[in-house]
Motif scaffolding. Structure first.
Motif, PDB file in Angstrom:
ATOM      1  N   PHE A 177       0.676  -1.175   0.066  1.00  0.00           N
ATOM      2  CA  PHE A 177       0.082   0.099  -0.036  1.00  0.00           C
ATOM      3  C   PHE A 177       0.676   1.369  -0.101  1.00  0.00           C
ATOM      4  O   PHE A 177       0.499   2.026  -0.572  1.00  0.00           O
ATOM      5  CB  PHE A 177      -1.097  -0.010   1.174  1.00  0.00           C
ATOM      6  N   GLN A 178       1.977   1.109   0.656  1.00  0.00           N
ATOM      7  CA  GLN A 178       2.784   2.338   0.780  1.00  0.00           C
ATOM      8  C   GLN A 178       3.499   2.663  -0.594  1.00  0.00           C
ATOM      9  O   GLN A 178       4.054   3.754  -0.764  1.00  0.00           O
ATOM     10  CB  GLN A 178       3.943   2.038   1.823  1.00  0.00           C
ATOM     11  N   ARG A 179       3.619   1.801  -1.403  1.00  0.00           N
ATOM     12  CA  ARG A 179       4.052   1.945  -2.659  1.00  0.00           C
ATOM     13  C   ARG A 179       3.189   2.532  -3.860  1.00  0.00           C
ATOM     14  O   ARG A 179       3.498   2.867  -4.901  1.00  0.00           O
ATOM     15  CB  ARG A 179       4.655   0.458  -3.328  1.00  0.00           C
ATOM     16  N   LEU A 180       2.031   2.267  -3.407  1.00  0.00           N
ATOM     17  CA  LEU A 180       1.034   3.068  -4.241  1.00  0.00           C
ATOM     18  C   LEU A 180       1.105   4.440  -4.279  1.00  0.00           C
ATOM     19  O   LEU A 180       0.832   5.022  -3.002  1.00  0.00           O
ATOM     20  CB  LEU A 180      -0.584   2.562  -3.964  1.00  0.00           C
ATOM     21  N   PRO A 181       0.993   5.345  -5.182  1.00  0.00           N
ATOM     22  CA  PRO A 181       0.837   6.695  -5.018  1.00  0.00           C
ATOM     23  C   PRO A 181      -0.532   7.194  -4.718  1.00  0.00           C
ATOM     24  O   PRO A 181      -1.502   6.311  -4.820  1.00  0.00           O
ATOM     25  CB  PRO A 181       0.993   7.276  -6.575  1.00  0.00           C
ATOM     26  N   ARG A 182      -0.723   8.330  -4.077  1.00  0.00           N
ATOM     27  CA  ARG A 182      -1.964   8.790  -3.518  1.00  0.00           C
ATOM     28  C   ARG A 182      -2.664   9.620  -4.418  1.00  0.00           C
ATOM     29  O   ARG A 182      -2.034  10.398  -4.975  1.00  0.00           O
ATOM     30  CB  ARG A 182      -1.928   9.593  -2.241  1.00  0.00           C
ATOM     31  N   ARG A 183      -4.027   9.291  -4.530  1.00  0.00           N
ATOM     32  CA  ARG A 183      -4.891   9.846  -5.473  1.00  0.00           C
ATOM     33  C   ARG A 183      -5.097  11.541  -4.945  1.00  0.00           C
ATOM     34  O   ARG A 183      -5.445  12.287  -5.652  1.00  0.00           O
ATOM     35  CB  ARG A 183      -6.129   9.317  -5.699  1.00  0.00           C
ATOM     36  N   SER A 184      -4.801  11.752  -3.683  1.00  0.00           N
ATOM     37  CA  SER A 184      -5.050  13.168  -3.123  1.00  0.00           C
ATOM     38  C   SER A 184      -4.263  13.136  -1.978  1.00  0.00           C
ATOM     39  O   SER A 184      -3.926  12.287  -1.045  1.00  0.00           O
ATOM     40  CB  SER A 184      -6.612  13.289  -2.894  1.00  0.00           C
ATOM     41  N   PRO A 185      -3.765  14.395  -1.538  1.00  0.00           N
ATOM     42  CA  PRO A 185      -3.006  14.609  -0.416  1.00  0.00           C
ATOM     43  C   PRO A 185      -3.642  14.298   0.909  1.00  0.00           C
ATOM     44  O   PRO A 185      -3.186  14.004   2.005  1.00  0.00           O
ATOM     45  CB  PRO A 185      -2.737  15.990  -0.460  1.00  0.00           C
ATOM     46  N   SER A 186      -4.993  14.196   0.952  1.00  0.00           N
ATOM     47  CA  SER A 186      -5.769  13.711   2.389  1.00  0.00           C
ATOM     48  C   SER A 186      -5.823  12.522   2.148  1.00  0.00           C
ATOM     49  O   SER A 186      -6.588  12.131   3.260  1.00  0.00           O
ATOM     50  CB  SER A 186      -7.160  14.561   2.156  1.00  0.00           C
ATOM     51  N   ALA A 187      -5.586  11.608   1.431  1.00  0.00           N
ATOM     52  CA  ALA A 187      -5.707  10.287   1.505  1.00  0.00           C
ATOM     53  C   ALA A 187      -5.095   9.734   2.599  1.00  0.00           C
ATOM     54  O   ALA A 187      -3.877  10.136   3.231  1.00  0.00           O
ATOM     55  CB  ALA A 187      -5.071   9.684   0.169  1.00  0.00           C
ATOM     56  N   PRO A 188      -5.855   8.646   3.287  1.00  0.00           N
ATOM     57  CA  PRO A 188      -5.222   8.102   4.588  1.00  0.00           C
ATOM     58  C   PRO A 188      -3.487   7.542   4.354  1.00  0.00           C
ATOM     59  O   PRO A 188      -3.412   7.172   3.369  1.00  0.00           O
ATOM     60  CB  PRO A 188      -5.853   6.715   4.823  1.00  0.00           C
ATOM     61  N   PRO A 189      -2.573   7.848   5.398  1.00  0.00           N
ATOM     62  CA  PRO A 189      -1.214   7.465   5.158  1.00  0.00           C
ATOM     63  C   PRO A 189      -0.981   6.187   5.466  1.00  0.00           C
ATOM     64  O   PRO A 189       0.105   5.597   4.947  1.00  0.00           O
ATOM     65  CB  PRO A 189      -0.649   8.546   6.446  1.00  0.00           C
ATOM     66  N   SER A 190      -2.079   5.191   5.937  1.00  0.00           N
ATOM     67  CA  SER A 190      -1.778   3.655   6.077  1.00  0.00           C
ATOM     68  C   SER A 190      -2.941   2.965   6.026  1.00  0.00           C
ATOM     69  O   SER A 190      -3.835   3.555   6.038  1.00  0.00           O
ATOM     70  CB  SER A 190      -1.160   3.628   7.491  1.00  0.00           C
ATOM     71  N   ILE A 191      -2.695   1.850   5.634  1.00  0.00           N
ATOM     72  CA  ILE A 191      -3.762   0.986   5.184  1.00  0.00           C
ATOM     73  C   ILE A 191      -4.582   0.344   6.433  1.00  0.00           C
ATOM     74  O   ILE A 191      -5.498   0.128   6.430  1.00  0.00           O
ATOM     75  CB  ILE A 191      -3.280  -0.411   4.435  1.00  0.00           C
ATOM     76  N   CYS A 192      -3.908   0.580   7.706  1.00  0.00           N
ATOM     77  CA  CYS A 192      -4.582   0.357   8.732  1.00  0.00           C
ATOM     78  C   CYS A 192      -5.529   1.294   9.388  1.00  0.00           C
ATOM     79  O   CYS A 192      -6.558   1.075   9.987  1.00  0.00           O
ATOM     80  CB  CYS A 192      -3.511   0.380  10.095  1.00  0.00           C
ATOM     81  N   VAL A 193      -5.711   2.361   8.666  1.00  0.00           N
ATOM     82  CA  VAL A 193      -6.499   3.396   9.090  1.00  0.00           C
ATOM     83  C   VAL A 193      -7.335   3.833   7.778  1.00  0.00           C
ATOM     84  O   VAL A 193      -8.269   4.869   7.977  1.00  0.00           O
ATOM     85  CB  VAL A 193      -5.962   4.719   9.624  1.00  0.00           C
ATOM     86  N   THR A 194      -7.346   3.075   6.844  1.00  0.00           N
ATOM     87  CA  THR A 194      -8.310   3.229   5.669  1.00  0.00           C
ATOM     88  C   THR A 194      -9.475   2.368   5.733  1.00  0.00           C
ATOM     89  O   THR A 194      -9.466   1.349   6.348  1.00  0.00           O
ATOM     90  CB  THR A 194      -7.216   2.625   4.379  1.00  0.00           C
ATOM     91  N   PRO A 195     -10.404   2.889   5.369  1.00  0.00           N
ATOM     92  CA  PRO A 195     -11.887   2.325   5.496  1.00  0.00           C
ATOM     93  C   PRO A 195     -11.849   0.799   4.802  1.00  0.00           C
ATOM     94  O   PRO A 195     -11.258   0.865   3.966  1.00  0.00           O
ATOM     95  CB  PRO A 195     -12.963   3.129   5.051  1.00  0.00           C
ATOM     96  N   TYR A 196     -12.625  -0.266   5.349  1.00  0.00           N
ATOM     97  CA  TYR A 196     -12.773  -1.308   4.597  1.00  0.00           C
ATOM     98  C   TYR A 196     -13.729  -1.101   3.511  1.00  0.00           C
ATOM     99  O   TYR A 196     -14.798  -0.509   3.771  1.00  0.00           O
ATOM    100  CB  TYR A 196     -13.054  -2.445   5.578  1.00  0.00           C
ATOM    101  N   PRO A 197     -13.571  -1.807   2.373  1.00  0.00           N
ATOM    102  CA  PRO A 197     -14.300  -1.296   1.140  1.00  0.00           C
ATOM    103  C   PRO A 197     -15.764  -1.770   1.489  1.00  0.00           C
ATOM    104  O   PRO A 197     -16.012  -2.886   2.111  1.00  0.00           O
ATOM    105  CB  PRO A 197     -13.664  -2.130   0.403  1.00  0.00           C
ATOM    106  N   GLU A 198     -16.760  -1.111   1.081  1.00  0.00           N
ATOM    107  CA  GLU A 198     -18.121  -1.618   1.136  1.00  0.00           C
ATOM    108  C   GLU A 198     -19.050  -1.229  -0.244  1.00  0.00           C
ATOM    109  O   GLU A 198     -18.964  -0.387  -0.859  1.00  0.00           O
ATOM    110  CB  GLU A 198     -18.920  -0.878   2.042  1.00  0.00           C
ATOM    111  N   ASN A 199     -19.640  -2.297  -0.636  1.00  0.00           N
ATOM    112  CA  ASN A 199     -20.693  -2.144  -1.736  1.00  0.00           C
ATOM    113  C   ASN A 199     -20.334  -1.086  -2.826  1.00  0.00           C
ATOM    114  O   ASN A 199     -20.838   0.165  -3.005  1.00  0.00           O
ATOM    115  CB  ASN A 199     -21.954  -1.729  -1.087  1.00  0.00           C
TER     116      ASN A 199
END
Length: 281
Positions: A90-112
């Motif tokens: 996840f850290q190797r993926l570029p961020r789509r926006s500066p406000s994107a979560p810094p870590s996968i641990c605090v990224t919301p789990y995908p839904e629908n």
């Protein structure tokens, strides 16, 4: 194919959430495995190679966006099972926006995601069945790295339209030298043929790629060898003292006999195909 991978991603998210809700963790892990291996890597990424080598910048942009979304969501679905690996990727993926979560641990789990397209899934399933048939025919009849021409004879307008739409994908995944879709048209002589369902015939052009006479001789020899091995095993199983043989040995012999039966059937099918090609020359 961009819409298809997003449709399959939507199915992954739905099955993962259903599995967690019902405490059916094998459902989640199976869905993750199938998506990453059989859909993203085996199909979609292979389809992207000619796109990325091409000059259509709009197609490249759409492919990059679909691939990024697939990787981002796919890693988030996988993260509860492999937190350290998914964090590193996840850290190797570029961020789509500066406000994107810094870590996968605090990224919301995908839904629908709401991107499932049943009609598209059905059409791609037909395309995948054709690709599997092309690969199987190549394995039976041709040396490695051969790139034959493929003719798809369709009996319905729906199958014709679908296979015309995905002809470039079939050519890429089937590693062929051209895919031609015909409806009640004439197929060149020198082809071997297998049906796919009730609406399509796959014709693989062998003429000029192999010597059918030599292949017929080779297959006859191979079939005779396999039948000899099968006969010996069958004679052993009919012996008077065979019941005294350990059960694991008997099971192994039974499995070998079944394997030889399947191999002989496949070789005989290939032999009939080469005989047909020889008659057409």
């Amino acid at each position: 194919m961009d819409r298809w991978i997003l449709s399959r991603l939507s199915v992954l998210v739905d099955e993962a959430n259903k599995g967690f809700t019902e405490y059916d963790f094998p459902l989640v892990t199976t869905a993750i495995h199938n998506f990453w291996l059989y859909e993203l890597c085996d199909v979609y990424i292979e389809c992207l190679k000619p796109v990325m080598r091409g000059s259509d910048e709009e197609a490249k942009g759409a492919a990059r966006a679909a691939l990024y979304t697939s990787l981002d969501v796919g890693l988030r679905v996988l993260s509860p099972f492999m937190p350290f690996l998914t964090e590193e990727l996840f850290q190797r993926l570029p961020r789509r926006s500066p406000s994107a979560p810094p870590s996968i641990c605090v990224t919301p789990y995908p839904e629908n995601l709401g991107l499932y397209d049943k009609d598209l899934d059905t059409r791609v399933k037909l395309m995948q069945d054709v690709v599997k048939t092309v690969r199987a025919l190549k394995q039976d009849y041709l040396p490695p790295k051969s790139r034959p021409e493929v003719y798809l004879k369709c009996t319905t307008k729906e199958s014709l339209s679908t296979l015309q739409e995905f002809s470039a994908v079939i050519e890429t995944l089937g590693q062929s030298n051209g895919v031609h879709c015909v409806e009640d048209g004439v197929v060149p002589t020198g082809c071997t043929m297998v049906t796919v369902g009730h609406s399509c015939e796959v014709h693989l052009l062998l003429k000029g790629l192999v010597d059918p006479h030599k292949e017929i001789e080779r297959l006859n020899t191979l079939i005779a060898e396999k039948q000899g091995g099968q006969s010996k095993l069958l004679d052993i199983t009919k012996g008077v003292e065979y019941e005294k043989v350990p059960i694991e040995v008997r099971d192994a012999n039974k499995e070998k006999i079944e394997q030889l039966r399947v191999e002989i059937e496949n070789l005989q099918r290939a032999l009939e195909g080469f005989k047909l090609v020889e008659q057409q020359q």
